[in-house]
Design a protein around this motif. Structure first.
Motif, PDB file in Angstrom:
ATOM      1  N   ARG A 159       0.855  -1.186   0.000  1.00 39.14           N
ATOM      2  CA  ARG A 159       0.000   0.000   0.000  1.00 39.14           C
ATOM      3  C   ARG A 159       0.889   1.232   0.000  1.00 39.14           C
ATOM      4  O   ARG A 159       1.783   1.358   0.835  1.00 39.14           O
ATOM      5  CB  ARG A 159      -0.929   0.008   1.216  1.00 39.14           C
ATOM      6  N   PHE A 160       0.642   2.129  -0.949  1.00 43.03           N
ATOM      7  CA  PHE A 160       1.530   3.259  -1.177  1.00 43.03           C
ATOM      8  C   PHE A 160       0.943   4.536  -0.594  1.00 43.03           C
ATOM      9  O   PHE A 160      -0.276   4.704  -0.528  1.00 43.03           O
ATOM     10  CB  PHE A 160       1.801   3.419  -2.671  1.00 43.03           C
ATOM     11  N   LYS A 161       1.828   5.446  -0.194  1.00 41.01           N
ATOM     12  CA  LYS A 161       1.434   6.732   0.355  1.00 41.01           C
ATOM     13  C   LYS A 161       1.732   7.831  -0.671  1.00 41.01           C
ATOM     14  O   LYS A 161       2.355   7.594  -1.707  1.00 41.01           O
ATOM     15  CB  LYS A 161       2.196   6.988   1.662  1.00 41.01           C
ATOM     16  N   TRP A 162       1.294   9.033  -0.304  1.00 39.03           N
ATOM     17  CA  TRP A 162       1.484  10.142  -1.234  1.00 39.03           C
ATOM     18  C   TRP A 162       2.954  10.432  -1.493  1.00 39.03           C
ATOM     19  O   TRP A 162       3.333  10.877  -2.581  1.00 39.03           O
ATOM     20  CB  TRP A 162       0.788  11.396  -0.703  1.00 39.03           C
ATOM     21  N   VAL A 163       3.802  10.173  -0.491  1.00 33.96           N
ATOM     22  CA  VAL A 163       5.233  10.424  -0.677  1.00 33.96           C
ATOM     23  C   VAL A 163       5.807   9.478  -1.740  1.00 33.96           C
ATOM     24  O   VAL A 163       6.724   9.858  -2.485  1.00 33.96           O
ATOM     25  CB  VAL A 163       5.987  10.266   0.664  1.00 33.96           C
ATOM     26  N   HIS A 164       5.252   8.279  -1.841  1.00 37.52           N
ATOM     27  CA  HIS A 164       5.720   7.351  -2.866  1.00 37.52           C
ATOM     28  C   HIS A 164       5.332   7.837  -4.259  1.00 37.52           C
ATOM     29  O   HIS A 164       6.161   7.810  -5.181  1.00 37.52           O
ATOM     30  CB  HIS A 164       5.129   5.961  -2.613  1.00 37.52           C
ATOM     31  N   VAL A 291      13.734  -0.330  -7.465  1.00 42.02           N
ATOM     32  CA  VAL A 291      14.728  -0.774  -8.437  1.00 42.02           C
ATOM     33  C   VAL A 291      14.424  -0.206  -9.817  1.00 42.02           C
ATOM     34  O   VAL A 291      15.316   0.287 -10.515  1.00 42.02           O
ATOM     35  CB  VAL A 291      14.777  -2.313  -8.475  1.00 42.02           C
ATOM     36  N   ASN A 292      13.157  -0.256 -10.234  1.00 37.94           N
ATOM     37  CA  ASN A 292      12.807   0.261 -11.560  1.00 37.94           C
ATOM     38  C   ASN A 292      12.945   1.777 -11.644  1.00 37.94           C
ATOM     39  O   ASN A 292      13.220   2.308 -12.717  1.00 37.94           O
ATOM     40  CB  ASN A 292      11.377  -0.164 -11.910  1.00 37.94           C
ATOM     41  N   LEU A 293      12.763   2.467 -10.531  1.00 35.33           N
ATOM     42  CA  LEU A 293      13.030   3.906 -10.527  1.00 35.33           C
ATOM     43  C   LEU A 293      14.522   4.185 -10.623  1.00 35.33           C
ATOM     44  O   LEU A 293      14.954   5.118 -11.310  1.00 35.33           O
ATOM     45  CB  LEU A 293      12.460   4.538  -9.250  1.00 35.33           C
ATOM     46  N   SER A 294      15.316   3.381  -9.939  1.00 38.69           N
ATOM     47  CA  SER A 294      16.763   3.607  -9.912  1.00 38.69           C
ATOM     48  C   SER A 294      17.398   3.404 -11.278  1.00 38.69           C
ATOM     49  O   SER A 294      18.300   4.160 -11.669  1.00 38.69           O
ATOM     50  CB  SER A 294      17.422   2.676  -8.890  1.00 38.69           C
ATOM     51  N   ILE A 295      16.944   2.390 -12.017  1.00 40.32           N
ATOM     52  CA  ILE A 295      17.597   2.073 -13.289  1.00 40.32           C
ATOM     53  C   ILE A 295      17.167   3.010 -14.418  1.00 40.32           C
ATOM     54  O   ILE A 295      17.612   2.829 -15.562  1.00 40.32           O
ATOM     55  CB  ILE A 295      17.334   0.608 -13.691  1.00 40.32           C
ATOM     56  N   VAL A 330      15.257   8.852  -3.625  1.00 42.67           N
ATOM     57  CA  VAL A 330      15.436   9.174  -2.205  1.00 42.67           C
ATOM     58  C   VAL A 330      14.104   9.545  -1.564  1.00 42.67           C
ATOM     59  O   VAL A 330      13.784   9.098  -0.451  1.00 42.67           O
ATOM     60  CB  VAL A 330      16.457  10.316  -2.043  1.00 42.67           C
ATOM     61  N   VAL A 331      13.306  10.346  -2.259  1.00 42.52           N
ATOM     62  CA  VAL A 331      11.999  10.733  -1.730  1.00 42.52           C
ATOM     63  C   VAL A 331      11.115   9.508  -1.547  1.00 42.52           C
ATOM     64  O   VAL A 331      10.434   9.344  -0.520  1.00 42.52           O
ATOM     65  CB  VAL A 331      11.324  11.758  -2.667  1.00 42.52           C
ATOM     66  N   TYR A 332      11.105   8.624  -2.528  1.00 40.74           N
ATOM     67  CA  TYR A 332      10.294   7.403  -2.417  1.00 40.74           C
ATOM     68  C   TYR A 332      10.736   6.558  -1.231  1.00 40.74           C
ATOM     69  O   TYR A 332       9.909   5.930  -0.556  1.00 40.74           O
ATOM     70  CB  TYR A 332      10.406   6.597  -3.710  1.00 40.74           C
ATOM     71  N   SER A 333      12.026   6.535  -0.947  1.00 46.27           N
ATOM     72  CA  SER A 333      12.567   5.662   0.094  1.00 46.27           C
ATOM     73  C   SER A 333      12.426   6.234   1.503  1.00 46.27           C
ATOM     74  O   SER A 333      12.799   5.562   2.470  1.00 46.27           O
ATOM     75  CB  SER A 333      14.051   5.384  -0.184  1.00 46.27           C
TER      76      SER A 333
END
Length: 407
Positions: A159-164, A291-295, A330-333
């Motif tokens: 479940r994702f939040k707005w920061v994600h 991972v998909n964001l990083s690459i 970084v923001v997502y993490s």
């Protein structure tokens, strides 16, 4: 030593202790929470994956541009052979449920499907470069991210939040800057002349990548990384070998072999093998989404090398794209997903509901589901937090009288 002062007050029942007031964090505290070793390790590992993807891209480009070799299946075939040799053999030596015979008997068809998806995803995306432009591939390749989000929500119960979503938006802004830089530098015309076919191939390949990544995250969290890579290498070798014999046997026969061509084939296989080996570790530390964001930065590393090898033109927006993508990761993490799967990949034995402990038979225990594991973890964390907050608010001496402790 710390000096301790005690001040006695009248007894206050523990159950009457009110909740501890929330501490207002300053911007320095929030910045300090971002600059942690965990976040730094996640970023560095993600960028190492991007560098390895860059290695596969550069070797493939050299093979096609300099030696007129375009055999994506043949290039991936050696990688699956290496995975099978390195990770399948340990499964043969293991006993119990981790033995390869038990794994094949219980879930061989699942790994066969995942291997088929992975092989075709690699083939379709590489093949798309022959038909469409680089800009289209960079844009359509981002389809992997929403696919991973949806599948993680359904199958991993994340479940994702707005920061994600905010972190993802920042990363996509970085992709927009990357595409804008390609348009301004003239790289948008690199590619084939059948744009519709190339776009469809890339779109389908990106979606398959998303399915493969979520399946990989599920396996490494519930079983083992060695099992996933061993089974992927075993079934991937068979599928890739059959596809090679059907689709690329004529291309292989016409290759003008030399030590340079052989070295590029080996370099591609080594980069891809290292990528597959590290990928599950990074997923287990973070998630398939991270991972998909990083690459997304892989194209930028390819550009930097292409400045020297292929005479690409540099633009300032490339640097901005890199900063935005890393910042988005970084923001997502900064916050974990609210219902992420348990960190340990082995299911916790037993059942936590109304079981007679005296007549408990360990052999009859059923593994908890992911939701039951999460509920048990939340109850334990909540109980621990309540005890910790009570201890911070009130310290009691052996007689039960409350005392304030000042250090």
């Amino acid at each position: 030593m710390a000096a301790v002062e005690e001040r006695r007050e009248e007894d206050v029942p523990v159950e009457n202790i009110g909740p501890v007031a929330k501490v207002q964090l300053t911007w320095r505290d929030r910045l300090r929470s971002l600059c942690t070793w965990k976040t730094l390790k996640m970023v560095l590992l993600g960028q190492s994956l991007s560098v390895l993807i860059c290695g596969t891209s550069v070797t493939s480009t050299l093979l096609e541009a300099k030696y007129k070799v375009s055999t994506p299946t043949a290039q991936s075939f050696l990688n699956y052979i290496l995975l099978a040799l390195v990770f399948s053999i340990p499964l043969v030596r293991r006993g119990g449920d981790d033995n390869i015979k038990v794994i094949l008997k219980r879930r061989w068809w699942k790994y066969a499907i995942v291997a088929l998806i992975d092989v075709e995803a690699n083939y379709l995306v590489v093949k798309a470069y022959q038909y469409t432009t680089l800009t289209s591939i960079q844009l359509l390749d981002c389809v992997t991210i929403p696919v991973v989000l949806v599948l993680s929500w359904i199958f991993l119960h994340s479940r994702f939040k707005w920061v994600h979503y905010g972190g993802i938006a920042v990363c996509l802004l970085g992709v927009g800057s990357l595409v804008g830089a390609d348009l301004l530098s003239g790289r948008d015309h690199v590619g084939g002349d059948d744009k519709l076919l190339g776009d469809m191939l890339c779109l389908l390949g990106a979606a398959l990548y998303g399915v493969s990544n979520v399946a990989e995250e599920y396996v490494v969290r519930h079983f083992t990384r060695v099992e996933f890579l061993g089974m992927l290498g075993l079934f991937g070798s068979v599928i890739c070998g059959l596809q090679l014999a059907i689709l690329e046997r004529h291309e292989l026969a016409t290759i003008q072999w030399s030590w340079q061509v052989g070295l590029l084939f080996v370099g591609f296989a080594v980069c891809l093998f290292a990528l597959y080996t590290i990928f599950p570790t990074v997923i287990k530390l973070s998630s398939a989404v991270v991972v998909n964001l990083s690459i997304l930065t892989a194209d930028l590393y390819t550009l930097f090398i292409g400045l020297f090898l292929f005479h690409y033109v540099y633009h300032g927006l490339y640097f901005l794209a890199f900063i935005l993508i890393v910042a988005g990761v970084v923001v997502y993490s900064t916050k974990p997903t609210t219902e992420a799967p348990p960190r340990n990949y082995e299911a916790m034995p037993g059942d936590n509901t109304n079981r007679d402990l005296e007549n408990d038979d360990p052999a009859s225990r059923q593994p908890l589901t992911v939701s039951q594991n999460l509920e048990q973890d939340r109850l334990e964390d909540d109980q621990e937090r309540r005890h910790r907050d009570a201890n911070r608010t009130l310290a009691q001496d052996p007689s039960g009288s409350p005392v304030d402790v000042v250090v």
